[in-house]
Motif scaffolding. Structure first.
Motif, mmCIF file in Angstrom:
data_model
loop_
_atom_site.group_PDB
_atom_site.id
_atom_site.type_symbol
_atom_site.label_atom_id
_atom_site.label_comp_id
_atom_site.label_asym_id
_atom_site.label_seq_id
_atom_site.Cartn_x
_atom_site.Cartn_y
_atom_site.Cartn_z
ATOM 1 N N THR A 32 -28.822 62.204 -4.505
ATOM 2 C CA THR A 32 -27.392 62.426 -4.867
ATOM 3 C C THR A 32 -27.254 62.275 -6.242
ATOM 4 O OG1 THR A 32 -26.518 60.461 -4.129
ATOM 5 C CG2 THR A 32 -26.172 62.375 -2.733
ATOM 6 N N GLY A 33 -26.199 62.892 -7.207
ATOM 7 C CA GLY A 33 -26.117 62.773 -8.542
ATOM 8 C C GLY A 33 -26.568 63.886 -9.199
ATOM 9 N N ASP A 34 -27.083 63.664 -10.583
ATOM 10 C CA ASP A 34 -27.425 65.045 -11.186
ATOM 11 C C ASP A 34 -28.716 64.681 -11.995
ATOM 12 O OD1 ASP A 34 -26.852 62.763 -13.284
ATOM 13 O OD2 ASP A 34 -25.192 63.835 -13.944
ATOM 14 N N ALA A 35 -29.747 63.854 -11.374
ATOM 15 C CA ALA A 35 -30.952 63.687 -12.162
ATOM 16 C C ALA A 35 -31.838 65.095 -11.475
ATOM 17 C CB ALA A 35 -31.679 62.583 -11.518
ATOM 18 N N ALA A 36 -32.582 65.378 -12.388
ATOM 19 C CA ALA A 36 -33.248 66.691 -11.904
ATOM 20 C C ALA A 36 -34.328 66.472 -10.663
ATOM 21 C CB ALA A 36 -34.320 67.309 -12.980
ATOM 22 N N LEU A 228 -36.637 76.557 -16.808
ATOM 23 C CA LEU A 228 -36.469 75.682 -15.773
ATOM 24 C C LEU A 228 -35.108 74.787 -16.101
ATOM 25 C CD1 LEU A 228 -36.911 74.597 -13.111
ATOM 26 C CD2 LEU A 228 -38.629 73.255 -13.967
ATOM 27 N N ASP A 229 -35.116 74.107 -17.253
ATOM 28 C CA ASP A 229 -33.998 73.486 -17.643
ATOM 29 C C ASP A 229 -32.712 74.323 -17.815
ATOM 30 O OD1 ASP A 229 -35.341 70.970 -17.647
ATOM 31 O OD2 ASP A 229 -35.670 71.054 -19.719
ATOM 32 N N ALA A 230 -32.856 75.611 -18.249
ATOM 33 C CA ALA A 230 -31.279 76.368 -18.277
ATOM 34 C C ALA A 230 -30.935 76.595 -17.071
ATOM 35 C CB ALA A 230 -31.763 77.612 -19.248
ATOM 36 N N ALA A 231 -31.912 76.977 -16.145
ATOM 37 C CA ALA A 231 -31.355 77.147 -14.662
ATOM 38 C C ALA A 231 -31.030 75.906 -14.088
ATOM 39 C CB ALA A 231 -32.477 77.748 -13.828
ATOM 40 N N SER A 237 -27.747 69.942 -13.076
ATOM 41 C CA SER A 237 -28.625 69.153 -13.142
ATOM 42 C C SER A 237 -29.288 68.868 -14.546
ATOM 43 C CB SER A 237 -29.946 69.592 -12.214
ATOM 44 O OG SER A 237 -30.937 68.834 -12.298
ATOM 45 N N HIS A 238 -29.609 67.788 -14.735
ATOM 46 C CA HIS A 238 -30.245 67.059 -15.894
ATOM 47 C C HIS A 238 -31.589 67.776 -16.332
ATOM 48 C CE1 HIS A 238 -27.781 63.298 -16.776
ATOM 49 N NE2 HIS A 238 -27.020 64.199 -16.804
ATOM 50 N N PRO A 239 -32.146 67.645 -17.346
ATOM 51 C CA PRO A 239 -33.517 68.463 -17.559
ATOM 52 C C PRO A 239 -34.646 67.670 -16.761
ATOM 53 C CG PRO A 239 -32.437 68.026 -19.687
ATOM 54 C CD PRO A 239 -31.490 67.450 -18.746
ATOM 55 N N HIS A 240 -35.702 68.338 -16.421
ATOM 56 C CA HIS A 240 -36.696 67.908 -15.456
ATOM 57 C C HIS A 240 -37.742 66.904 -16.449
ATOM 58 C CE1 HIS A 240 -38.745 71.299 -16.970
ATOM 59 N NE2 HIS A 240 -39.725 70.935 -16.799
ATOM 60 N N ALA A 241 -38.711 66.449 -15.795
ATOM 61 C CA ALA A 241 -39.629 65.511 -16.229
ATOM 62 C C ALA A 241 -40.608 66.890 -16.437
ATOM 63 C CB ALA A 241 -40.185 64.441 -15.413
ATOM 64 N N PRO A 242 -41.351 66.799 -17.588
ATOM 65 C CA PRO A 242 -42.399 67.789 -17.866
ATOM 66 C C PRO A 242 -43.547 67.976 -16.618
ATOM 67 C CG PRO A 242 -41.976 66.477 -19.804
ATOM 68 C CD PRO A 242 -41.308 65.853 -18.769
ATOM 69 N N LEU A 243 -44.119 69.239 -16.331
ATOM 70 C CA LEU A 243 -44.809 69.158 -15.270
ATOM 71 C C LEU A 243 -46.420 69.561 -15.931
ATOM 72 C CD1 LEU A 243 -42.909 71.901 -13.059
ATOM 73 C CD2 LEU A 243 -42.880 69.384 -12.991
ATOM 74 N N ALA A 244 -47.370 69.080 -15.160
ATOM 75 C CA ALA A 244 -48.653 69.437 -15.687
ATOM 76 C C ALA A 244 -48.944 70.966 -15.489
ATOM 77 C CB ALA A 244 -49.779 68.525 -14.726
ATOM 78 N N ARG A 245 -48.296 71.705 -14.670
ATOM 79 C CA ARG A 245 -48.534 73.078 -14.548
ATOM 80 C C ARG A 245 -47.390 73.870 -14.165
ATOM 81 N NH1 ARG A 245 -51.544 72.920 -10.721
ATOM 82 N NH2 ARG A 245 -50.502 73.804 -9.078
ATOM 83 N N TYR A 246 -47.014 74.776 -14.894
ATOM 84 C CA TYR A 246 -45.645 75.561 -14.382
ATOM 85 C C TYR A 246 -46.254 76.767 -13.738
ATOM 86 C CZ TYR A 246 -42.737 72.564 -17.156
ATOM 87 O OH TYR A 246 -42.216 71.393 -17.676
ATOM 88 N N ASP A 247 -45.776 76.824 -12.557
ATOM 89 C CA ASP A 247 -45.907 77.897 -11.708
ATOM 90 C C ASP A 247 -44.750 78.367 -10.716
ATOM 91 O OD1 ASP A 247 -46.177 76.562 -9.311
ATOM 92 O OD2 ASP A 247 -48.624 76.351 -9.521
ATOM 93 N N ASP A 248 -44.723 79.489 -10.113
ATOM 94 C CA ASP A 248 -43.564 79.709 -9.482
ATOM 95 C C ASP A 248 -43.352 78.967 -8.239
ATOM 96 O OD1 ASP A 248 -43.717 82.089 -10.959
ATOM 97 O OD2 ASP A 248 -44.581 83.266 -9.416
ATOM 98 N N ALA A 258 -32.359 71.316 -6.367
ATOM 99 C CA ALA A 258 -31.014 71.232 -6.905
ATOM 100 C C ALA A 258 -29.926 72.026 -6.378
ATOM 101 C CB ALA A 258 -31.329 71.582 -8.453
ATOM 102 N N TRP A 259 -30.424 73.392 -6.033
ATOM 103 C CA TRP A 259 -29.325 74.053 -5.438
ATOM 104 C C TRP A 259 -28.814 73.538 -3.992
ATOM 105 C CZ3 TRP A 259 -29.022 76.842 -0.858
ATOM 106 C CH2 TRP A 259 -28.166 77.793 -0.751
#
Length: 290
Positions: A32-36, A228-231, A237-248, A258-259
């Protein structure tokens, strides 16, 4: 349910592909809260297996709302049965899960190859170079909630279709083996009533989360940090921690977790107008289709 009792929210992007470990499986979770939401690392190697996810689900004891991206049952209402005319066609979803698991008991990694060679069952499916004579053509048979998805402007595909990039049938079948092996130790809504405590699994459709986050039709996928952060921001939700790989798979899981957090409190999503007790027992429902 004006307020949600859940304190954690998880989304699982699923895969019905052949093999042991799958880059197509991703698990994301938030409190709960707003952390990604953050990705949950697989317990071994660099990718999840379906058995890993089953074990992870069985380990959940906190009040966690878990979204599983697959269809937990086949259409039933349209023809008063999953496999009309087939001997022993299951009468409800739990019997369907048992049938799928037992028919493919010799298939490793919770696969379902053996089931799909059954001479009666295969008649209902569209497979590669093998369209069953009882597959109705076109989009194929749909569940009641999938007609609801269409009314929302979404494009669901029939669970009986096992061909093409958009097919969900293989994911659904392998998922049914997992749901059977949970053996009610983790309730699955709406097949099980919503319990007063502990974890609950619901069916999700990640495109519902994408639309709610402001991603236009035809642009449902997020393959970079900025998108992802815009969505996520549109879901509070706050911005997410960077990912090693961005995929679908990773971005879908993160956004949908988050939804779920942003929508679990909505009573109309737990009491859809069109969902009768018969539908809840045989076809289930997609959380987010009201």
């Amino acid at each position: 349910m004006a307020e949600t009792r859940f304190t954690r929210f998880a989304a699982i992007d699923w895969s019905g592909a052949q093999g042991h470990r799958h880059k197509g499986i991703a698990v994301a979770i938030c409190d709960t809260g707003d952390a990604a939401p953050a990705l949950v690392e697989p317990p071994e190697a660099t990718a999840w297996s379906r058995d890993d996810v089953l074990a992870w689900l069985l380990d959940q004891t906190e009040p966690t709302l878990v979204g599983l991206d697959l269809s937990p049952a086949f259409p039933f209402v349209d023809r008063d049965g999953y496999f009309p005319g087939a001997p022993g066609s299951p009468p409800d979803a739990r019997a369907l899960w048992a049938m799928v698991d037992q028919a493919s008991a010799t298939d490793p990694h919770l696969a379902v190859s053996t089931l799909l060679t059954d001479p009666e069952i295969r008649r209902h499916f569209r497979q590669h170079r093998d369209c069953g004579d009882l597959f109705p053509g076109g989009a194929g048979r749909m569940r009641v909630c999938e007609h609801g998805q269409r009314a929302m402007g979404l494009s669901p595909t029939s669970c009986f279709n096992l061909v093409g990039a958009a097919q969900v049938g293989k994911s659904s079948l392998t998922g049914m083996r997992v749901l059977h092996r949970l053996a009610s130790r983790v309730p699955v809504w709406p097949f099980d009533p919503l319990p007063p405590e502990g974890p609950v699994i619901v069916e999700i459709y990640t495109t519902i989360a994408a639309r709610a986050a402001g991603i236009r039709k035809g642009l449902s996928k997020m393959r970079d940090a900025t998108a992802l952060d815009a969505a996520l921001a549109n879901l509070g939700s706050h911005p997410h921690a960077p990912l090693a790989r961005y995929d679908d798979h990773a971005t879908d899981a993160i956004l949908t977790a988050a939804w779920l957090r942003a929508n679990a409190h909505r009573p109309e999503l737990w009491t859809p107008t069109a969902m009768t007790p018969h539908i809840a027992r045989t076809e289930g429902w997609t959380f987010g289709v009201s």
